[in-house]
Enzyme design. Sequence first.
Site, PDB file in Angstrom:
ATOM      1  N   ASP A   1      59.547  89.006  37.782  1.00  0.00           N
ATOM      2  CA  ASP A   1      59.084  89.365  39.123  1.00  0.00           C
ATOM      3  C   ASP A   1      59.075  90.875  39.366  1.00  0.00           C
ATOM      4  OD1 ASP A   1      61.889  89.344  39.027  1.00  0.00           O
ATOM      5  OD2 ASP A   1      62.054  89.039  41.188  1.00  0.00           O
TER       6      ASP A   1
ATOM      7  N   LYS B   1      65.464  95.621  44.367  1.00  0.00           N
ATOM      8  CA  LYS B   1      65.481  96.463  43.191  1.00  0.00           C
ATOM      9  C   LYS B   1      64.049  96.576  42.680  1.00  0.00           C
ATOM     10  CE  LYS B   1      67.268  92.614  40.341  1.00  0.00           C
ATOM     11  NZ  LYS B   1      67.783  91.587  41.263  1.00  0.00           N
TER      12      LYS B   1
ATOM     13  N   ASP C   1      61.405  93.291  39.271  1.00  0.00           N
ATOM     14  CA  ASP C   1      62.449  94.064  39.954  1.00  0.00           C
ATOM     15  C   ASP C   1      63.500  94.634  38.998  1.00  0.00           C
ATOM     16  OD1 ASP C   1      63.663  91.659  39.426  1.00  0.00           O
ATOM     17  OD2 ASP C   1      64.223  91.227  41.499  1.00  0.00           O
ATOM     18  N   ARG C   2      63.440  94.240  37.723  1.00  0.00           N
ATOM     19  CA  ARG C   2      64.430  94.786  36.777  1.00  0.00           C
ATOM     20  C   ARG C   2      63.787  95.798  35.841  1.00  0.00           C
ATOM     21  NH1 ARG C   2      68.605  90.147  34.884  1.00  0.00           N
ATOM     22  NH2 ARG C   2      68.830  89.147  36.902  1.00  0.00           N
TER      23      ARG C   2
ATOM     24  N   HIS D   1      63.812  86.441  35.828  1.00  0.00           N
ATOM     25  CA  HIS D   1      63.786  86.562  34.370  1.00  0.00           C
ATOM     26  C   HIS D   1      63.857  85.209  33.669  1.00  0.00           C
ATOM     27  CE1 HIS D   1      67.679  86.439  36.131  1.00  0.00           C
ATOM     28  NE2 HIS D   1      68.165  85.970  35.013  1.00  0.00           N
TER      29      HIS D   1
HETATM   30  C1  VG1 Z   1      71.922  87.686  38.271  1.00  0.00           C
HETATM   31  C2  VG1 Z   1      72.463  89.088  38.088  1.00  0.00           C
HETATM   32  C3  VG1 Z   1      72.493  89.812  39.423  1.00  0.00           C
HETATM   33  C4  VG1 Z   1      71.092  89.786  40.052  1.00  0.00           C
HETATM   34  C5  VG1 Z   1      70.576  88.356  40.132  1.00  0.00           C
HETATM   35  C6  VG1 Z   1      69.134  88.291  40.626  1.00  0.00           C
HETATM   36  O1  VG1 Z   1      72.763  86.964  39.139  1.00  0.00           O
HETATM   37  O2  VG1 Z   1      73.743  89.062  37.525  1.00  0.00           O
HETATM   38  O3  VG1 Z   1      72.947  91.125  39.233  1.00  0.00           O
HETATM   39  O4  VG1 Z   1      71.122  90.334  41.342  1.00  0.00           O
HETATM   40  O5  VG1 Z   1      70.625  87.746  38.844  1.00  0.00           O
HETATM   41  O6  VG1 Z   1      68.308  89.000  39.770  1.00  0.00           O
HETATM   42  P1  VG1 Z   1      73.877  85.935  38.631  1.00  0.00           P
HETATM   43  O7  VG1 Z   1      74.443  85.323  39.878  1.00  0.00           O
HETATM   44  O8  VG1 Z   1      73.180  84.979  37.713  1.00  0.00           O
HETATM   45  O9  VG1 Z   1      74.878  86.751  37.872  1.00  0.00           O
HETATM   46  V1  VG1 Z   1      66.679  88.674  39.619  1.00  0.00           V
HETATM   47  O10 VG1 Z   1      66.018  89.859  38.753  1.00  0.00           O
HETATM   48  O11 VG1 Z   1      66.460  87.568  40.726  1.00  0.00           O
HETATM   49  O12 VG1 Z   1      65.786  89.104  40.568  1.00  0.00           O
HETATM   50 CO    CO Z   2      63.989  89.781  38.813  1.00  0.00          CO
END
Ligand code: VG1
Ligand code: CO
Length: 542
Positions: free
Chosen positions: A278, A375, A280-281, A113
């Site tokens: 990407d 995800k 996944d969200r 993101h």
């Molecule tokens: C953040 C989110 C976490 C998620 C990660 C990767 O991590 O809080 O829930 O798995 O991003 O998401 P952090 O360590 O910044 O809190 V993403 O959509 O790479 O794919």
């Molecule tokens: Co993502």
Amino acid sequence: MIKEVATTPYDDQKPGTSGLRKKVPVFQQEHYAENFIQSVFDSLEGFEGKTLVVGGDGRFFNREVIQKVIALAAGNGFGRVIVGRGGILSTPAASNIIRKYKAFGGLILSASHNPGGPHEDFGIKYNIGNGGPAPEKITDAIFARSKVIDRFRIADLGAIDIDTLGETRAGDMIVQVIDPVTDYAALMETLFDFDAIRALFRSGFRMAFDAMHAVTGPYAKEILENRLGAPDGTARNFVPLPDFGGHHPDPNLVHAKDLYDEMMGPDAPDFGAASDGDGDRNLIIGRGIFVTPSDSLAILAANAHLAPGYKQGLKGIARSMPTSCAADRVAEKLGIGMYETPTGWKFFGNLLDAGLATICGEESAGTGSDHVREKDGLWAVLLWLNVLASRGKSVEEIVAGHWAEFGRNYYSRHDYEEIDSEVANRLMEGLRAKLPNLAGTEVSGRKIVAADDFAYHDPVDESVSRNQGIRILFGGGSRVVFRLSGTGTSGATLRVYIERYEPERAQHRLETQEALGDLIAAADAIAGIRAHTGRSKPSVIT
Ligand code: VG1
Ligand code: CO
């Protein structure tokens, strides 16, 4: 021809929550990407002659790194590289390709993101043969290797055409360019009742999907419009751009504000959704109602049996520790296992592989199931559509019904971005030092019943991951959690997760920040956020 090139190590290639993420200029340093990719290969065994999958979210620098991956894979003895056309693969699609074609593993190029462009973010993540992010044992080995690496092996191939479907020879290796969407769309057709969703659209149901100029555009166009018959224009911003049109491809209420405003407006469609860089969200918004990701996980788990892929029911539910406990109540009612893991999808892999959990989710808008090992944004959107089609109710009716049955977990995350790393560490250390004395005390009128630094004991491989976030539990199912982000690329980000459980059938709906007011005050009183950071409010509230 294969060359062995001498190199010197960088000391900052530690994979975070989701792989290595840095600014593009960092990745553009001499041998920076090569060193990391070679460190990945040096940490693996037995891939000779096997298949590597590579693809990314199309952001700036994607194509260049894809070429490097192909040349390094050939130099290291892989037999085949499967790449999405144009270098495009969403994260869940890449996970599916790894599994479907029994690849040894894959490299996913994305910073999710985070914004893209010459001065924005880039990332590389290694996924293992089950399709999921490499577990800590491997990411630790990659980091250790990156600190001492002194050479990489690369094939002299010239530019490989990644825009034409089909196979070409690259040295002793085959490069296979595939359509990024076909296999993924086929998988979705096995999980969901496409006929029922088609009928829903035929009946006049209106939807808005914002691909945020990111990777899900082509997937959404094909699946929602071509296969499910949603009207042209249902998918918006569907052409992936290297800089995401200058926006953050982050499907939250700040960066997807246009969609939110439309969904709250007088002519709102029935259903609004968005995905991230990407793919996944997911963001889910009904007409006049935003569904928090934690509630979405709980609601999808409670209704998943309505979709053909889950009609047998769920084996268990897993959520990351900071995710609200709404899903726990569903697991309890269904009489199935509930697993609480550290933040990051890599911790779900073992539970899914062992058949302990079927559905997983995180508060950060990630939901998924055992169909892949990542995800999956569009998967969540399609499951919602399947539930809406089966139940014939609106999003609002489904959410209200869920709260009436299970109670409501008011929930919010407060992010303090780009704070000085030392200040952030001092704040966390201060909290850790206080932990033993917190239980039994009262803060902002609330009694603390327990406080700890979350450690996860993996029930499958028995590995232990410590220091995964500080939990302060209050009576009645309310809590505050503190942790530092592992995905940022400048300074530190403090995340404060605030939750209050309201069993009172949630008849009177409170505004979320209001409902959490005393807990927000308690969080500051306990951690001294203002005192440490000088900030009077968070940078982002979700
Ligand atoms: C953040 C989110 C976490 C998620 C990660 C990767 O991590 O809080 O829930 O798995 O991003 O998401 P952090 O360590 O910044 O809190 V993403 O959509 O790479 O794919
Ligand atoms: Co993502």
